[in-house]
Design a protein around this motif. Structure first.
Motif, PDB file in Angstrom:
ATOM      1  N   ARG A 374      33.955  46.259  50.926  1.00 10.32           N
ATOM      2  CA  ARG A 374      34.511  46.906  49.729  1.00 10.32           C
ATOM      3  C   ARG A 374      33.360  47.308  48.801  1.00 10.32           C
ATOM      4  O   ARG A 374      32.364  46.598  48.693  1.00 10.32           O
ATOM      5  N   ARG A 375      33.539  48.452  48.140  1.00  9.80           N
ATOM      6  CA  ARG A 375      32.611  48.847  47.084  1.00  9.80           C
ATOM      7  C   ARG A 375      33.426  49.590  46.026  1.00  9.80           C
ATOM      8  O   ARG A 375      33.965  50.670  46.300  1.00  9.80           O
ATOM      9  N   LEU A 376      33.524  49.002  44.839  1.00 12.59           N
ATOM     10  CA  LEU A 376      34.434  49.488  43.807  1.00 12.59           C
ATOM     11  C   LEU A 376      33.669  49.863  42.553  1.00 12.59           C
ATOM     12  O   LEU A 376      32.578  49.349  42.292  1.00 12.59           O
ATOM     13  N   LEU A 377      34.252  50.753  41.761  1.00 14.75           N
ATOM     14  CA  LEU A 377      33.527  51.345  40.638  1.00 14.75           C
ATOM     15  C   LEU A 377      34.051  50.916  39.280  1.00 14.75           C
ATOM     16  O   LEU A 377      33.454  51.276  38.258  1.00 14.75           O
ATOM     17  N   GLN A 378      35.155  50.157  39.242  1.00 18.62           N
ATOM     18  CA  GLN A 378      35.682  49.704  37.962  1.00 18.62           C
ATOM     19  C   GLN A 378      36.033  48.229  38.037  1.00 18.62           C
ATOM     20  O   GLN A 378      36.327  47.691  39.112  1.00 18.62           O
ATOM     21  N   ASP A 379      36.021  47.579  36.898  1.00 20.36           N
ATOM     22  CA  ASP A 379      36.335  46.154  36.798  1.00 20.36           C
ATOM     23  C   ASP A 379      37.849  45.955  36.803  1.00 20.36           C
ATOM     24  O   ASP A 379      38.590  46.766  36.250  1.00 20.36           O
ATOM     25  N   ASP A 380      38.310  44.881  37.411  1.00 22.43           N
ATOM     26  CA  ASP A 380      39.750  44.625  37.460  1.00 22.43           C
ATOM     27  C   ASP A 380      40.242  43.744  36.310  1.00 22.43           C
ATOM     28  O   ASP A 380      41.396  43.305  36.299  1.00 22.43           O
ATOM     29  N   ALA A 381      39.355  43.457  35.345  1.00 18.31           N
ATOM     30  CA  ALA A 381      39.731  42.690  34.142  1.00 18.31           C
ATOM     31  C   ALA A 381      40.280  41.308  34.492  1.00 18.31           C
ATOM     32  O   ALA A 381      41.253  40.833  33.907  1.00 18.31           O
ATOM     33  N   ARG A 382      39.612  40.649  35.455  1.00 18.98           N
ATOM     34  CA  ARG A 382      40.034  39.290  35.834  1.00 18.98           C
ATOM     35  C   ARG A 382      38.919  38.273  35.597  1.00 18.98           C
ATOM     36  O   ARG A 382      38.949  37.191  36.162  1.00 18.98           O
ATOM     37  N   GLY A 383      37.912  38.642  34.798  1.00 21.87           N
ATOM     38  CA  GLY A 383      36.928  37.643  34.412  1.00 21.87           C
ATOM     39  C   GLY A 383      35.495  37.934  34.787  1.00 21.87           C
ATOM     40  O   GLY A 383      34.573  37.394  34.175  1.00 21.87           O
ATOM     41  N   VAL A 384      35.256  38.764  35.789  1.00 18.93           N
ATOM     42  CA  VAL A 384      33.884  39.036  36.209  1.00 18.93           C
ATOM     43  C   VAL A 384      33.184  39.982  35.239  1.00 18.93           C
ATOM     44  O   VAL A 384      31.977  39.912  35.034  1.00 18.93           O
ATOM     45  N   ALA A 385      33.962  40.871  34.650  1.00 21.10           N
ATOM     46  CA  ALA A 385      33.461  41.828  33.646  1.00 21.10           C
ATOM     47  C   ALA A 385      32.435  42.808  34.226  1.00 21.10           C
ATOM     48  O   ALA A 385      31.513  43.222  33.546  1.00 21.10           O
ATOM     49  N   GLU A 386      32.583  43.141  35.499  1.00 23.94           N
ATOM     50  CA  GLU A 386      31.753  44.168  36.128  1.00 23.94           C
ATOM     51  C   GLU A 386      32.434  44.603  37.421  1.00 23.94           C
ATOM     52  O   GLU A 386      33.195  43.842  38.027  1.00 23.94           O
ATOM     53  N   PRO A 387      32.195  45.823  37.855  1.00 27.50           N
ATOM     54  CA  PRO A 387      32.810  46.277  39.109  1.00 27.50           C
ATOM     55  C   PRO A 387      32.176  45.606  40.319  1.00 27.50           C
ATOM     56  O   PRO A 387      31.051  45.105  40.254  1.00 27.50           O
ATOM     57  N   LEU A 388      32.899  45.589  41.421  1.00 25.35           N
ATOM     58  CA  LEU A 388      32.397  45.028  42.670  1.00 25.35           C
ATOM     59  C   LEU A 388      31.544  46.080  43.370  1.00 25.35           C
ATOM     60  O   LEU A 388      31.918  46.647  44.396  1.00 25.35           O
ATOM     61  N   ASN A 389      30.396  46.368  42.770  1.00 28.19           N
ATOM     62  CA  ASN A 389      29.464  47.371  43.291  1.00 28.19           C
ATOM     63  C   ASN A 389      28.162  46.664  43.630  1.00 28.19           C
ATOM     64  O   ASN A 389      27.185  46.713  42.886  1.00 28.19           O
TER      65      ASN A 389
END
Length: 590
Positions: A374-389
């Motif tokens: 997976r490579r994602l460009l936006q945060d899912d607002a679940r605590g990491v506060a950064e996208p999975l990039n």
């Protein structure tokens, strides 16, 4: 500390004073010890410890630098050995993190490894000054041929050369055959209004994804370019789907399973889309709306596919919910897969075993898909506060720019991550499926420990940990030496039944095991006392049962909390019984 203890144990058990090197990057074709020794045309020894408590007909791959200057000596019972080109990548974009250290070739050794035993192989340079036959093993496949196959004495895999994809699989052992197409696809991640897809949330973009996920775009042009390698020990087909996805399909001598080693990444995002990449397997198995996944590697649970009609009310897929409103038809049908997933009908069993926990689903009959990257460009607002990039590295979270201004958001360094992993496919009769995937599950989990000794060991000691082979349904989970007390040594052991109730026609029955006849070492052969412990071994089992609370169930009927087979070890052999899926823990005192 663990590595040093492992190296010390290997050296001691085979009787050598030479250093032992452990390599951690075999999946990248990297082992500096074997590479440098073969490049210098020096002899070396490969030590293979089998931590699985049964015989395994398996293969090890040792990275080497010399194409045809390595031969195997000193063993007469191995299946075969062959130097082959190392696992290829799709393009320079896919260069792995340690690509500069990767060996161009690998020595593949097939052998029937004994349980809890160390096998040693001496690798010596040949007298040939130069030979390019290894490079010539890999041949391009002409699309116009129509079909190519790789096979051994147990399985045949055919490929459609016009598409480059797997076409059929036939099991020679029981005659089972299935059509099979496998390809790589990607979901466009949700990144507009509403819940985003991110580190904790998988949510495809509903505006670009059909309810059953079948319109997801495939990687590249939906086809693969093929090259093929055929040897006595392994035959393999290399597939290149795009400049960021490649796969090697292997059939090893003596093996009934098919190994698919995939390399995915770096996932491109210049189009502005986050991508969630899947490997999708489509078969002709009439599985209906059900499939099976493991529960933490133990029980196999039947999963029911919820309706893939958006906003439909489903009253069958979730037994605990009377009416289930399906708002995410793809994501809601994903389940965790820790070791394997199974499709079956009245005749055929189709299973995929994995090397790591993955999400997976069966969105239509006869199909399985597994999330591989997976490579994602936006945060899912679940605590990491950064996208999975994820990239090769990242700056500190607090950093200063050239002007001395402190920033609190890190920036990415280097290209996106490249993931490499394996899937093992088994096609069998429905009856034989459990015995095949259960053994494969254990062999994957108990991966061989490989050590490299920079010398040819003369007359190495043959270490064998078990006296006799265990019943097929049983495996040893733990063997752990305990601190000595009052000059008395103890060993903690956990044994488990591998099959569930009703899972296999012949294996899902209670099995007897002699605890006093397990270990071959003289000082461990006959324990003076054996006591059963709780599963975590922090108390005697009889004490745990005595203090266990009893609860009333529906109808105020008290449920008996007695555990199946809690009897003490019996007779001089210390015989115990294991029920299906039961795990028992014992302390052996000497």
């Amino acid at each position: 500390v663990a590595d040093e203890a492992t190296k010390e144990a290997l050296a001691k058990l085979v009787g050598t004073s030479e250093p032992v090197f452990l390599c951690k990057l075999f999946n990248e074709s990297v082992c500096e010890a074997s590479n440098d020794l073969s490049h210098a045309k020096k002899s070396f020894t490969v030590l293979v410890y089998n931590p699985y408590s049964s015989v395994r007909t398996s293969n090890v791959r040792i990275p080497v630098a010399a194409p045809s200057t390595v031969r195997l000596t000193g063993k007469k019972h191995f299946l075969d050995a062959q130097v082959v080109p190392s696992t290829p990548i799709a393009s320079a974009k896919q260069a792995l993190q340690n690509q500069a250290k990767a060996s161009p070739y690998e020595l593949v050794i097939g052998y029937a490894f004994e349980p809890f035993a160390i096998t040693s192989f001496t690798v010596e340079p040949s007298s040939a000054s130069k030979d390019t036959t290894i490079d010539k093993l890999r041949k391009k496949v002409n699309k116009k041929v129509g079909q190519v196959t790789i096979e051994n004495d147990k399985v045949v895999v055919s490929f459609d050369t016009s598409t480059g994809l797997i076409k059929t699989v036939k099991n020679k052992v029981d005659g089972s055959t299935t059509s099979l197409t496998q390809n790589f696809f990607w979901y466009k991640s949700a990144q507009g209004d509403g819940q985003k897809s991110g580190a904790y949330i998988f949510r495809p973009d509903v505006n670009h994804t059909d309810d059953d996920g079948q319109n997801t775009p495939c990687v590249g042009k939906c086809t693969a370019k093929l090259t093929i390698v055929k040897t006595a020990v392994v035959s393999e087909v290399h597939q290149v789907f795009s400049d960021w996805v490649a796969q090697t399909v292997r059939v090893y001598a003596g093996r009934e399973d098919i190994e698919l080693e995939w390399t995915v990444g770096p996932i491109p995002f210049s189009d502005g889309f986050g991508k969630e990449v899947i490997s999708r397997f489509s078969t002709d198995v009439k599985s209906g709306d059900s499939f099976f996944t493991d529960s933490n590697g133990r029980d196999m649970l039947e999963r029911k596919r919820c309706t893939t009609r958006k906003h439909a009310m489903d009253t069958k897929c979730r037994p605990s919910v009377k009416a289930y409103n399906v708002t995410e038809p793809v994501a809601s049908n994903y389940f965790p897969i820790n070791t394997q997933v199974l499709l079956k009908d009245s005749k055929t069993g189709f299973s995929i075993s994995v090397d790591r926990s993955q999400g997976g689903a069966s969105l239509i009959e006869g199909q399985v898909e597994l999330m591989v990257h997976r490579r994602l460009l936006q945060d899912d607002a679940r605590g990491v506060a950064e996208p999975l990039n994820e990239t090769q590295s990242i700056s500190p979270y607090d950093w200063k720019d050239k002007s001395g201004v402190t920033h609190h958001n890190p920036y990415r360094i280097g290209k996106g991550l490249v993931a490499r992993g394996k899937h093992w496919v088994s096609v069998t009769s429905k009856k034989r499926a459990p015995s095949v995937y259960r053994r494969l599950q254990s062999e994957i989990y108990y991966e061989p420990v490989i050590g490299i000794v920079p010398a040819a060991i003369t007359n190495p000691h043959h270490f064998k940990g078990l006296q006799t082979e265990l019943p097929e349904a049983v495996e040893i989970l733990t063997v752990e030496k305990q601190p000595a007390k009052a000059g008395r040594s103890s060993v903690l052991i956990r044994v488990a039944h591998k099959f569930g109730v009703g899972e296999d026609e012949t294996m899902s029955v209670p099995v007897k095991l002699p605890l006093s006849q397990l270990f071959s070492a003289a000082h461990l052969a006959t324990p003076k006392k054996i006591v059963e412990m709780s599963l975590s071994a922090n108390q005697l089992k009889k004490d745990m049962i005595a203090r266990r609370r009893h609860f009333k169930t529906d109808g105020n009927q008290r449920r008996d909390s007695k555990t199946i087979f809690t009897e003490k070890p019996k007779g001089k052999d210390a015989l115990i019984t294991l029920a299906p899926l039961q795990i028992r823990t014992f302390m052996l005192h000497y």
